[in-house]
Motif scaffolding. Structure first.
Motif, PDB file in Angstrom:
ATOM      1  N   LYS A  46      -0.326  -6.646  -3.209  1.00  0.00           N
ATOM      2  CA  LYS A  46      -0.838  -5.544  -4.011  1.00  0.00           C
ATOM      3  C   LYS A  46      -0.014  -5.432  -5.304  1.00  0.00           C
ATOM      4  CE  LYS A  46      -2.595  -2.851  -0.199  1.00  0.00           C
ATOM      5  NZ  LYS A  46      -2.213  -3.391   1.059  1.00  0.00           N
TER       6      LYS A  46
ATOM      7  N   LYS B  78      -7.221  -8.081   2.046  1.00  0.00           N
ATOM      8  CA  LYS B  78      -6.636  -6.899   2.677  1.00  0.00           C
ATOM      9  C   LYS B  78      -5.360  -7.238   3.437  1.00  0.00           C
ATOM     10  CE  LYS B  78      -7.571  -3.663   6.452  1.00  0.00           C
ATOM     11  NZ  LYS B  78      -8.550  -3.271   7.476  1.00  0.00           N
TER      12      LYS B  78
ATOM     13  N   GLU C 179       2.973   0.702  -4.979  1.00  0.00           N
ATOM     14  CA  GLU C 179       1.814  -0.171  -4.767  1.00  0.00           C
ATOM     15  C   GLU C 179       0.541   0.559  -5.119  1.00  0.00           C
ATOM     16  OE1 GLU C 179       1.704  -1.806  -0.876  1.00  0.00           O
ATOM     17  OE2 GLU C 179       3.514  -2.971  -1.168  1.00  0.00           O
ATOM     18  N   LYS C 180      -0.390  -0.174  -5.713  1.00  0.00           N
ATOM     19  CA  LYS C 180      -1.698   0.398  -6.052  1.00  0.00           C
ATOM     20  C   LYS C 180      -2.591   0.379  -4.841  1.00  0.00           C
ATOM     21  CE  LYS C 180      -3.246  -0.375 -10.607  1.00  0.00           C
ATOM     22  NZ  LYS C 180      -3.932  -1.269 -11.472  1.00  0.00           N
TER      23      LYS C 180
END
Length: 89
Positions: A81, A76, A88-89
């Motif tokens: 990403k 995270k 960004e996904k």
């Protein structure tokens, strides 16, 4: 003086413990080096993410839940990403 969010500190410490994690041999618990703030390590122990850090070992031992969360938090906060179509996904 500003107030400190210790839960955020604990989250980052747990994420960084993943960075130094290792397993001595297959079947042994996952461990990480103790080079973090002692108060944070004690709080992670109280939250049952690591075993008691107060011992002669130079490493901590993760609980299963603690290692899984450590990996997720590392991804995270420090993972890149994937970009799809410039977003960004």
């Amino acid at each position: 003086m500003m107030e400190i969010d210790y839960d955020k500190i604990d989250e980052m410490v747990l994420a960084l413990l993943y960075l130094t994690s290792f397993q001595k041999r297959k079947g042994f618990p996952l461990q990480a080096w103790k080079g973090m703030d002692w108060e944070a390590l004690n709080r992670l122990h109280e939250k049952d993410y690591i075993c008691d850090p107060v011992n002669k070992n130079k490493s901590i031992t993760f609980t299963e839940e603690g290692f899984d969360l450590s990996e997720k938090l590392f991804q995270k906060h420090f993972g890149i990403k994937e970009k799809k179509g410039g977003k960004e996904k």
